[in-house]
Design an enzyme around this catalytic site. Structure first.
Site, PDB file in Angstrom:
ATOM      1  N   VAL A 143       0.837  -1.206   0.000  1.00 24.48           N
ATOM      2  CA  VAL A 143       0.000   0.000   0.000  1.00 24.48           C
ATOM      3  C   VAL A 143       0.871   1.255   0.000  1.00 24.48           C
ATOM      4  O   VAL A 143       0.426   2.317  -0.403  1.00 24.48           O
ATOM      5  CB  VAL A 143      -0.976   0.062   1.208  1.00 24.48           C
ATOM      6  N   ASP A 144       2.119   1.118   0.442  1.00 26.83           N
ATOM      7  CA  ASP A 144       2.998   2.284   0.551  1.00 26.83           C
ATOM      8  C   ASP A 144       3.466   2.809  -0.809  1.00 26.83           C
ATOM      9  O   ASP A 144       3.957   3.926  -0.900  1.00 26.83           O
ATOM     10  CB  ASP A 144       4.224   1.946   1.401  1.00 26.83           C
ATOM     11  N   GLY A 191       2.133   4.772   6.103  1.00 27.21           N
ATOM     12  CA  GLY A 191       3.235   5.121   5.218  1.00 27.21           C
ATOM     13  C   GLY A 191       4.255   5.896   6.020  1.00 27.21           C
ATOM     14  O   GLY A 191       4.223   7.125   6.061  1.00 27.21           O
ATOM     15  N   ARG A 192       5.117   5.180   6.689  1.00 27.06           N
ATOM     16  CA  ARG A 192       6.012   5.808   7.661  1.00 27.06           C
ATOM     17  C   ARG A 192       7.093   6.655   6.982  1.00 27.06           C
ATOM     18  O   ARG A 192       7.501   7.690   7.477  1.00 27.06           O
ATOM     19  CB  ARG A 192       6.657   4.698   8.511  1.00 27.06           C
ATOM     20  N   GLU A 247       1.496   9.098   9.236  1.00 34.06           N
ATOM     21  CA  GLU A 247       1.919   8.625  10.560  1.00 34.06           C
ATOM     22  C   GLU A 247       3.405   8.891  10.777  1.00 34.06           C
ATOM     23  O   GLU A 247       3.884   8.884  11.904  1.00 34.06           O
ATOM     24  CB  GLU A 247       1.643   7.132  10.707  1.00 34.06           C
ATOM     25  N   ARG A 299      -6.010  -0.608   4.434  1.00 31.93           N
ATOM     26  CA  ARG A 299      -5.318  -1.569   3.569  1.00 31.93           C
ATOM     27  C   ARG A 299      -6.116  -2.858   3.397  1.00 31.93           C
ATOM     28  O   ARG A 299      -5.632  -3.800   2.759  1.00 31.93           O
ATOM     29  CB  ARG A 299      -3.898  -1.839   4.084  1.00 31.93           C
TER      30      ARG A 299
END
Lengths: 419, 419
Positions: A143-144, A191-192, A247, A299
């Site tokens: 998903v990122d 998505g860090r 996030e 997700r």
């Protein structure tokens, strides 16, 4: 190559469409029965291979396999587990070979993100390193959207569609309430490190002044003052303000904003960037705020998957098998964009060595000068990825998802292996 | 009654389908042009009436009105604003009469939850109290489902469908990850006093052992020890545990669990029951947890509305106008259930005096003996409310929602009124 069995597994954080890739692999493998015998799925990724916990997918009906295209999560279980290097942990690779040999496995498909492609790359070297010839093909998923080479990653388009839809819907809510109650809404996005998912929220804005009004991308250092000024200006102009926040945003000290909540208030997991942020706004601008953290929902929202994404997820699964039967080792099917509008794409081969452990961040020309939005170039890139609906069947008002039987293949080895 | 204009407004927290009620009111009023002239919508609820901020809905096209059926939020804006009693603030009522008289308003429709029905009830007494005859009809709306008399409240079925779907989807995600990573997922649900929305999450479970495994209802006092035992047992049995927790659960001390986060960690808005809860689990059982707080998303997810809910929301709007033209004052259309399966319902009239400020909680026979689940009776009640899909149109991959022109009706009064 003589007819061999195949191993397929899913790895890392799951997506709404990783099972569509599984469907592509399994359906295509069945069409190639001259070259591929059984497909064994690893229960929980590579851990299933190491522990000889294999699922005999030939026991599953064609209908069940087809239903994977509409089912979120990882049908065979996923894992967060990284293989050490050949030098560090040779026994691990010897074990893999032991299991592969016992089950006559000549093809290895690994479906995951950057870390998982590292696993795939290592397995692809079994022939060169340990003289066990195997054809290993990685299958992209995250998903990122941070995998290199491939234009986009399956899983991203559906998360993007879910997030942009949620922002648009919540903005209708907020605008309704803002006269006498809540004026700010912050949505925290996964998505860090890479801001693709946060950027995708901007697709909700279909006219000037529409939400989201502020994006906080992990690629941009968070500074309180310009941020508060931006929120204040937005409130003056539109009466309400919608924020999409990654996030992973960090302050000038290089620390996660959510971690600053940790320091000040005592506990790491209480945080989340969105509540820290809305606290900040409330304390400085005095208005009522709401925040949301959809977490897993973003997700796994298969009910709102992007049709484009589902098709691409399926296609990379299918092409992975075609690459394998063509004898291509250490590659990954990558999506290549041919044009933005009309959106056209095909699938090309990318070397695993260039994919593993790489992270593709938002390019600078996708971010507006003030850092709080995305450019037209970004919008052109993102727009086609969310197009099309691909609803699952509903039963009694809820989406009907498949649970496979996941019957274990009989073990052939006596030895256990601890993971 | 001679032909009169009507006032319609939306109040309180919005829902995915409150605009379907607006659609029902406006379309039906247009059919009754002999009795009802213009429909003026109050901008931001009753505040629009007090400030003479009226929207002339006759300027909106039939297509735009029809599109309201598919659009979340409150098309005319909502408010959190309670009228004081006649004794306390007579000037407020005199102002309402001044505005109503200036715009020849003889019908008053107020669309909202318990607090809003209190406003509607007070306005319905204008004839008796201040000799301004008006026909006032309340229209039910609340995701909390806590209005009395009516079998269910429009807005609830769609929130229930969204929440149960989200639980099911997140559970697929969690089950995939649980072998080597996250084992517990907690979803925080709106509904501070009544547990209907939390209970609805249980619809996700279509077989024994399916998620959600634990419900934490606001009607049940939260006790750490039995809760942790329940989670531990669930983990032993299924390897993962999904929890749906009401934002309003309280400990034995009568304090909100989210507020206990406040005391311990320093700031009220950081909390949320879900993060407090997963901290507790992590500290005691040592496993990795994820949590989600969908907040506004659960009450604005029009993309996943329940068709049953949309139909009922529209119907109460339509019947409200029919009640009004039949001269019925101080009533609210209430949904009456005729049978569970097949689900059959009709609409009856309920007196506003018995609706205002009442809260309908989950009845004890809807809650299992251990307090962590719902009974078959609850399931029979909830099941039909989420049935059916009623997708909005999509454009470029995102739902297409209508924005009305909301042209202000020319003001007729010189005097301003502060709210």
């Amino acid at each position: 190559m003589a007819r061999k069995n195949a191993f397929y597994a899913q790895s890392g954080g799951v997506t709404a469409v990783i099972n569509a890739s599984a469907c592509g692999v399994l359906e295509t493998a069945r069409e190639h029965s001259d070259e591929i015998g059984k497909v064994y799925a690893g229960r929980n990724g590579i851990m299933g291979a190491l522990t000889e916990d294999l699922i005999d997918t030939s026991a599953e009906s064609g209908d069940a396999i087809a239903a994977l295209k509409y089912t979120p999560g990882a049908a065979f279980g996923s894992c967060r587990y990284k293989l050490a290097s050949f030098q560090e942990h040779r026994a691990q690779y010897e074990r893999l070979i032991e299991v592969f040999r016992a089950h006559d496995i000549g093809y290895f498909f690994y479906n995951g993100g950057g870390d998982s492609q590292d696993t795939a790359y290592k397995v692809s070297q079994l022939g060169a390193e340990l003289d066990y010839p195997i054809i290993c093909v990685g299958i992209p998923k995250t998903v990122d959207n941070d995998l290199p080479i491939t234009d986009s990653s399956p899983g991203f388009g559906s998360a993007a569609k879910y997030l942009a839809t949620s922002v648009r819907e919540a903005a209708f809510d907020l605008a309704s309430m803002s006269r006498s109650s809540t004026k700010v809404f912050a949505l925290e996005v996964m998505g860090r490190h890479a801001g693709w998912t946060t950027a995708a929220c901007a697709l909700a804005a279909d006219h000037d002044g529409a939400a989201p009004h502020v994006l906080l991308l992990p690629e941009v250092t968070f500074n309180q003052k310009p941020f508060l000024t931006k929120v204040e200006q937005t409130l003056e102009r539109y009466g309400h303000c919608v924020i999409a926040v990654s996030e992973g945003i960090k302050g000038p000290d290089g620390k996660f904003l959510s971690a600053s909540g940790e320091d000040a208030f005592g506990h790491a997991q209480l945080g989340g960037a969105a509540p820290v942020l809305t606290n900040l706004i409330n304390a400085n601008l005095g208005c009522k705020c709401h925040w949301a953290v959809p977490d897993y929902l973003q997700r796994s929202a298969r009910h709102l998957a992007s049709k484009t994404d589902v098709e691409q997820a399926y296609a990379v699964g299918r092409v992975a098998v075609e690459f394998a039967t063509a004898g291509k080792n250490a590659v990954m099917p990558a999506i290549r964009r041919l044009s933005d509008a009309p959106y056209q794409w095909d699938i090309v081969e990318a070397p695993l060595s260039e994919i593993a452990n790489q992270e593709k961040l938002l390019p600078p020309d996708f971010i507006t000068a003030d850092g709080f939005g995305i450019t037209e170039a970004a919008r052109r890139y993102l727009a086609p990825l969310v197009v099309g609906e691909a609803y699952p069947a509903f039963k009694n008002g809820l989406p009907e998802y498949v649970k496979l039987q996941n019957a274990p293949a009989p073990k052939k080895l006596k030895r256990e292996f601890a993971v």
